[in-house]
Design an enzyme around this catalytic site. Sequence first.
Site, mmCIF file in Angstrom:
data_model
loop_
_atom_site.group_PDB
_atom_site.id
_atom_site.type_symbol
_atom_site.label_atom_id
_atom_site.label_comp_id
_atom_site.label_asym_id
_atom_site.label_seq_id
_atom_site.Cartn_x
_atom_site.Cartn_y
_atom_site.Cartn_z
ATOM 1 N N CYS A 16 11.862 5.925 11.314
ATOM 2 C CA CYS A 16 9.953 6.963 12.510
ATOM 3 C C CYS A 16 9.785 6.108 13.785
ATOM 4 C CB CYS A 16 8.790 6.309 11.724
ATOM 5 S SG CYS A 16 8.632 7.456 10.118
ATOM 6 N N HIS A 21 2.489 7.878 15.825
ATOM 7 C CA HIS A 21 2.968 8.365 15.157
ATOM 8 C C HIS A 21 1.670 8.469 13.466
ATOM 9 C CE1 HIS A 21 6.290 8.777 11.462
ATOM 10 N NE2 HIS A 21 5.891 7.662 10.810
ATOM 11 N N ASN A 76 4.343 13.204 6.853
ATOM 12 C CA ASN A 76 4.802 12.990 8.076
ATOM 13 C C ASN A 76 5.766 13.229 7.744
ATOM 14 O OD1 ASN A 76 6.332 10.522 9.018
ATOM 15 N ND2 ASN A 76 5.605 8.483 7.081
HETATM 16 N N1 ACO Z 1 -1.053 10.612 -6.547
HETATM 17 C C1 ACO Z 1 -2.432 9.734 -6.901
HETATM 18 N N2 ACO Z 1 -2.387 8.641 -7.378
HETATM 19 C C2 ACO Z 1 -0.987 7.690 -6.705
HETATM 20 C C3 ACO Z 1 -0.195 8.228 -5.993
HETATM 21 C C4 ACO Z 1 0.161 9.785 -5.879
HETATM 22 N N3 ACO Z 1 -0.198 10.213 -5.132
HETATM 23 N N4 ACO Z 1 0.237 7.936 -5.947
HETATM 24 C C5 ACO Z 1 0.319 6.540 -5.725
HETATM 25 N N5 ACO Z 1 -1.060 6.130 -6.915
HETATM 26 C C6 ACO Z 1 -1.491 4.929 -7.585
HETATM 27 C C7 ACO Z 1 -0.626 4.321 -8.095
HETATM 28 O O1 ACO Z 1 -0.247 4.127 -9.526
HETATM 29 C C8 ACO Z 1 -1.271 2.813 -7.908
HETATM 30 O O2 ACO Z 1 -2.473 3.097 -9.194
HETATM 31 P P1 ACO Z 1 -2.516 1.946 -10.234
HETATM 32 O O3 ACO Z 1 -3.507 1.376 -9.187
HETATM 33 O O4 ACO Z 1 -3.272 2.489 -11.590
HETATM 34 O O5 ACO Z 1 -1.505 0.893 -10.262
HETATM 35 C C9 ACO Z 1 -2.531 3.737 -7.096
HETATM 36 O O6 ACO Z 1 -2.526 5.200 -6.509
HETATM 37 C C10 ACO Z 1 -2.794 2.939 -5.564
HETATM 38 O O7 ACO Z 1 -3.677 3.161 -4.528
HETATM 39 P P2 ACO Z 1 -3.895 2.236 -3.938
HETATM 40 O O8 ACO Z 1 -3.316 0.838 -3.884
HETATM 41 O O9 ACO Z 1 -5.658 1.999 -3.786
HETATM 42 O O10 ACO Z 1 -3.347 3.023 -2.803
HETATM 43 P P3 ACO Z 1 -3.735 2.625 -1.483
HETATM 44 O O11 ACO Z 1 -4.707 2.644 -0.771
HETATM 45 O O12 ACO Z 1 -2.337 1.359 -0.625
HETATM 46 O O13 ACO Z 1 -2.624 4.154 -0.616
HETATM 47 C C11 ACO Z 1 -0.729 5.299 0.088
HETATM 48 C C12 ACO Z 1 -1.364 4.374 -0.870
HETATM 49 C C13 ACO Z 1 -0.811 6.052 0.441
HETATM 50 C C14 ACO Z 1 0.647 5.102 0.031
HETATM 51 C C15 ACO Z 1 -1.002 4.021 1.778
HETATM 52 O O14 ACO Z 1 -0.127 2.244 0.880
HETATM 53 C C16 ACO Z 1 0.138 3.950 2.743
HETATM 54 O O15 ACO Z 1 -0.477 5.266 3.350
HETATM 55 N N6 ACO Z 1 1.355 3.707 2.936
HETATM 56 C C17 ACO Z 1 1.419 3.264 4.087
HETATM 57 C C18 ACO Z 1 2.573 4.335 3.380
HETATM 58 C C19 ACO Z 1 3.355 4.783 5.283
HETATM 59 O O16 ACO Z 1 3.150 5.592 5.608
HETATM 60 N N7 ACO Z 1 5.367 4.958 4.567
HETATM 61 C C20 ACO Z 1 5.400 5.233 5.503
HETATM 62 C C21 ACO Z 1 5.267 4.706 7.591
HETATM 63 S S1 ACO Z 1 6.988 4.304 7.709
HETATM 64 C C22 ACO Z 1 7.832 5.817 8.254
HETATM 65 O O17 ACO Z 1 7.023 7.488 8.637
HETATM 66 C C23 ACO Z 1 8.705 6.564 7.828
#
Ligand code: ACO
Length: 347
Positions: free
Chosen positions: A116, A274, A304
């Site tokens: 990224c 980003h 993204n």
């Molecule tokens: N739909 C519904 N539920 C989901 C999904 C989905 N798409 N994905 C995960 N869940 C569930 C999980 O299974 C988990 O369930 P559980 O609590 O029963 O185990 C729960 O949702 C997780 O929820 P949260 O912990 O509240 O999620 P969070 O607020 O941490 O958000 C996210 C998750 C969106 C992935 C966040 O952590 C994030 O954006 N992180 C950064 C990721 C990123 O930016 N990656 C790329 C950057 S670098 C690059 O661009 C290569």
Amino acid sequence: MTVSIFSEITGVGHYIPQKTLSNDDLSQLMDTSDAWIRERSGIHERHIADLKEGTSDLGLHAAKEALKAAGMTAEDPDLILAATLSPDYYFPGIGVMIQDKLGARDTPAMDIRGQCSGFSWCLATADAFIRSGQYRTILVIGAEIHSRIIEFSTRGRNVSVLFGDAAGAAVLRRKESPHDIKTALHDPTFSGLIDHEMGSDGSGADLLAVTRPGCSSGHDSLITTHEAENKAFLPVMDGKQVFRHAVNRMSCAVTTLLNRHDVRPEQIDLFIPHQANIRINDMVRQKLALPPEKVFNNIHKYGNTTSATIPLCMYEAEKEGRLKKGNLLVTAAFGSGFTWGANLLRW
Ligand code: ACO
């Protein structure tokens, strides 16, 4: 009179595949919902490449548009720099493929693996080549087809709802100016790249990665049939850790860059972060004490798109009149690696 060598962005291009996939469409394919995706990431929809297109084709479209905007032909660049984490082939990279498809015979074409942060690192590298006097015109490209390396299923939902396909490109040209960096920075009639900040922390490599196929220790082949059947080639991501590091590294990179030049945040005309998650960008904005109107986001439309996010934002911000000639622009990126980068320039 002494003159300094700078590089200037003289053309930007983009490419967005036609097909869209909304959050509601995704909820037909996996256990997710529009509300979950919007609330957690700010994404409403993303675009998906046609099967007839490869990553280099997306990059090619963006490159052609950037060259046209710069008033140049495929023969003009002395160097092509390309960034992607989703190349057409395991090797060679997309740089040489775009070079061939453009018809830019024998122009060196180099892939930069910054994920990224790839486009940010391409800008820094191109600027260094131009300032060194080695090259005069450099084409930089970021292109991704994520839709083929993620799984649209409940198993893959933590990653697959976040990403989209797109490409962006820019042409950098050498310019000579009586300014030095300090005076260029404070002259709103100047246009050119000022400085860059780059960093990496490989201890985070396994927190966001595609680990197979690969030549890591303990594996006697690139990928086994068993691994392929179990889709070992899908990305793994610790979302919470990535989130935390992204906020910290992006805000620190910008602060370091601005402090190096005694630039106060209120002097910035536009900040392009980003586009990984709107909540990451809001937290970075708050850490930098920037008002919302000075930040450009378009993640709601594209998700993204990794190495394409920054040129895509540059393209749209200019079209929408949010980025004007002479504006002081700062960008910030964070990605798998971990890698990060920031660029300071006058548009
Ligand atoms: N739909 C519904 N539920 C989901 C999904 C989905 N798409 N994905 C995960 N869940 C569930 C999980 O299974 C988990 O369930 P559980 O609590 O029963 O185990 C729960 O949702 C997780 O929820 P949260 O912990 O509240 O999620 P969070 O607020 O941490 O958000 C996210 C998750 C969106 C992935 C966040 O952590 C994030 O954006 N992180 C950064 C990721 C990123 O930016 N990656 C790329 C950057 S670098 C690059 O661009 C290569």
